[in-house]
Enzyme design. Sequence first.
Site, mmCIF file in Angstrom:
data_model
loop_
_atom_site.group_PDB
_atom_site.id
_atom_site.type_symbol
_atom_site.label_atom_id
_atom_site.label_comp_id
_atom_site.label_asym_id
_atom_site.label_seq_id
_atom_site.Cartn_x
_atom_site.Cartn_y
_atom_site.Cartn_z
ATOM 1 N N GLY A 15 0.820 -1.210 0.000
ATOM 2 C CA GLY A 15 0.000 0.000 0.000
ATOM 3 C C GLY A 15 0.851 1.256 0.000
ATOM 4 C CD GLU A 181 -13.583 18.412 3.187
ATOM 5 O OE1 GLU A 181 -12.812 18.922 4.015
ATOM 6 O OE2 GLU A 181 -13.322 17.349 2.604
ATOM 7 C CB ALA A 337 -4.092 11.501 6.158
HETATM 8 C C1 LIG Z 1 -12.878 11.269 0.091
HETATM 9 C C2 LIG Z 1 -11.979 11.187 1.273
HETATM 10 C C3 LIG Z 1 -11.581 12.347 1.913
HETATM 11 C C4 LIG Z 1 -10.730 12.296 3.010
HETATM 12 N N1 LIG Z 1 -10.363 13.463 3.613
HETATM 13 C C5 LIG Z 1 -9.480 13.435 4.625
HETATM 14 C C6 LIG Z 1 -9.013 14.642 5.208
HETATM 15 O O1 LIG Z 1 -9.422 15.742 4.821
HETATM 16 N N2 LIG Z 1 -8.104 14.544 6.206
HETATM 17 C C7 LIG Z 1 -7.632 13.353 6.641
HETATM 18 O O2 LIG Z 1 -6.780 13.330 7.518
HETATM 19 N N3 LIG Z 1 -8.072 12.196 6.140
HETATM 20 C C8 LIG Z 1 -8.979 12.200 5.131
HETATM 21 N N4 LIG Z 1 -9.420 11.029 4.579
HETATM 22 C C9 LIG Z 1 -8.978 9.750 5.170
HETATM 23 C C10 LIG Z 1 -7.583 9.372 4.696
HETATM 24 O O3 LIG Z 1 -7.499 9.490 3.293
HETATM 25 C C11 LIG Z 1 -7.309 7.940 5.154
HETATM 26 O O4 LIG Z 1 -7.414 7.897 6.546
HETATM 27 C C12 LIG Z 1 -5.913 7.513 4.736
HETATM 28 O O5 LIG Z 1 -5.825 7.477 3.324
HETATM 29 C C13 LIG Z 1 -5.589 6.127 5.302
HETATM 30 O O6 LIG Z 1 -4.304 5.772 4.899
HETATM 31 P P1 LIG Z 1 -3.945 4.255 4.649
HETATM 32 O O7 LIG Z 1 -2.473 4.221 4.355
HETATM 33 O O8 LIG Z 1 -4.471 3.413 5.737
HETATM 34 O O9 LIG Z 1 -4.753 3.853 3.354
HETATM 35 P P2 LIG Z 1 -4.805 4.508 1.921
HETATM 36 O O10 LIG Z 1 -4.214 5.867 1.914
HETATM 37 O O11 LIG Z 1 -6.190 4.351 1.432
HETATM 38 O O12 LIG Z 1 -3.835 3.594 1.057
HETATM 39 C C14 LIG Z 1 -4.122 2.253 0.787
HETATM 40 C C15 LIG Z 1 -3.260 1.840 -0.384
HETATM 41 O O13 LIG Z 1 -3.249 0.418 -0.450
HETATM 42 C C16 LIG Z 1 -3.406 0.014 -1.797
HETATM 43 N N5 LIG Z 1 -4.013 -1.321 -1.739
HETATM 44 C C17 LIG Z 1 -5.165 -1.674 -1.133
HETATM 45 N N6 LIG Z 1 -5.365 -3.004 -1.251
HETATM 46 C C18 LIG Z 1 -4.312 -3.492 -1.939
HETATM 47 C C19 LIG Z 1 -3.962 -4.789 -2.400
HETATM 48 N N7 LIG Z 1 -4.728 -5.861 -2.147
HETATM 49 N N8 LIG Z 1 -2.820 -4.934 -3.102
HETATM 50 C C20 LIG Z 1 -2.045 -3.860 -3.373
HETATM 51 N N9 LIG Z 1 -2.329 -2.614 -2.971
HETATM 52 C C21 LIG Z 1 -3.447 -2.432 -2.262
HETATM 53 C C22 LIG Z 1 -4.301 1.079 -2.402
HETATM 54 O O14 LIG Z 1 -4.149 1.136 -3.806
HETATM 55 C C23 LIG Z 1 -3.781 2.347 -1.713
HETATM 56 O O15 LIG Z 1 -2.735 2.955 -2.438
HETATM 57 C C24 LIG Z 1 -10.274 11.050 3.483
HETATM 58 C C25 LIG Z 1 -10.669 9.881 2.844
HETATM 59 C C26 LIG Z 1 -11.510 9.949 1.747
HETATM 60 C C27 LIG Z 1 -11.922 8.696 1.054
#
Ligand SMILES: Cc1cc2nc3c(=O)[nH]c(=O)nc-3n(C[C@H](O)[C@H](O)[C@H](O)COP(=O)(O)OP(=O)(O)OC[C@H]3O[C@@H](n4cnc5c(N)ncnc54)[C@H](O)[C@@H]3O)c2cc1C
Length: 442
Positions: A15, A181, A337
Amino acid sequence: MSTSGSREHRVVVVGGGFGGLQAVSKLRRAPVEVTLVDRRNFHLFQPLTYQVATGALSPGEIAYPLRAIFKRDRNVGVLLAEVADFDLDARELHLRPVSPVPAPERLGYDTLIVAGGSHYTYFGHEEWRMHAAEVKSLESALAVRSRLLAAFEAAEAESNAEAREAWLTFVVVGGGATGVEMAGQIAELARDTLRRDFRTIDPRRARILLVEGADRVLTSFPPSLSAKAERSLQRLGVTVLTGRTVIGIDAAGVTIDGRDGGAERIASRAVVWAAGVTASGLAGRLADLTGAERDRAGRVTVEADLTLPGHPEVFAIGDMVRVRDVDGEPVVLPGVAPVAMQQGRYAAGVVRARLRGREHGAFRYRDKGSLATIGRAAAVADIKGVRLSGFLAWAAWLVVHLWYLIGFQNRLLVLIRWSFSFATHGRGARLITGASTNSEQR
Ligand SMILES: Cc1cc2nc3c(=O)[nH]c(=O)nc-3n(C[C@H](O)[C@H](O)[C@H](O)COP(=O)(O)OP(=O)(O)OC[C@H]3O[C@@H](n4cnc5c(N)ncnc54)[C@H](O)[C@@H]3O)c2cc1C
């Protein structure tokens, strides 16, 4: 963790989102060989996907190629592939190719960091998905953009008043930060950007409804800021329906539970989904394999050091986990995030500490505050108990988002775009893509 032998310690990070990216960045100069596996070749700045969905920004401004981010780091490799399964005993991942790019079937590791994120769930009504798009991925944000813009075009072409009204009714489901938003941006699009673009319809007459099941929007903020956000939305022309639950969505509209116990039907051709999320399926698989608990949102429960029970070499971080505190109680941290980023940095820190034979304390989340924007110069912020609203909160929101956006070029482009839009009320990326005519298909 074994550090002996001639080959370098292999760390695989699954990820390239917020958590995974931070983990890899912190391992850049460590004596390890890192492989970052993602099914996308780019990092997506999800907090701004709704701006792509409303034509304010272009996709390339909020996404950055993973290879470009790590091009100078000789110990980091990027692999475009989907993780299908884990063999924790053999310490291997099972991979699936992302067509048409071939991928190895298996990938070995010494340490594994899984950051697969989450996705939207439709409360058990998957059939709603095709009528109510969400803005989690770049593809879905572009689909929402096309749907919103096409609704104005269809209204312009429609001669029947009732049908026209349905095209000009926009429903956003979910009053969290993304829903607020999104509703604010659709209102600005209709009342401001598009106001002179059409000849038959007046886009300013569009109805924008925000439906939220709780008794207020932005429930993660203090009630006073929720009230301010609601007032800002109303000033933009958004009708906020709190305490109302969506019970049906189809091609012709949305059904919500009525105040009198019955059901209320809203005819709409453009519904945006911004409610409930569920953890990546990778969380469930790790739970099955390790016996770790899983909560109702599909999050796997990790130990206080973010590892899976019985597997100190496997970390899971970000949206897909909840974490045991030092007393062993599972704690759900906000799905934002900063949590994922701090966990990514922490997991990398543990790897580095272990390589040096040092101990590492439990993970602790440092909450730096929450921000949500509603529209031009309107936002709310709760920063360590300091509550801001209006222009100040909006300025803080701009700075934070520009700061965390990946890539100097993207920061500059977004800054220019925002400045330009602020001055002109314009949105340069109002493109309907993905639509094709019969003759094009032939
Ligand atoms: C529309 C929206 C708005 C948001 N706004 C905010 C905000 O304003 N402020 C804030 O702090 N947070 C915000 N968030 C939340 C924030 O984006 C998430 O909390 C954050 O992205 C989580 O990070 P993560 O690394 O857990 O997952 P992610 O950032 O979602 O990354 C997961 C990654 O894993 C990859 N992946 C998944 N499954 C697989 C697999 N089986 N094989 C290979 N790759 C895989 C995906 O392609 C992706 O690149 C928002 C979320 C959304 C959807």
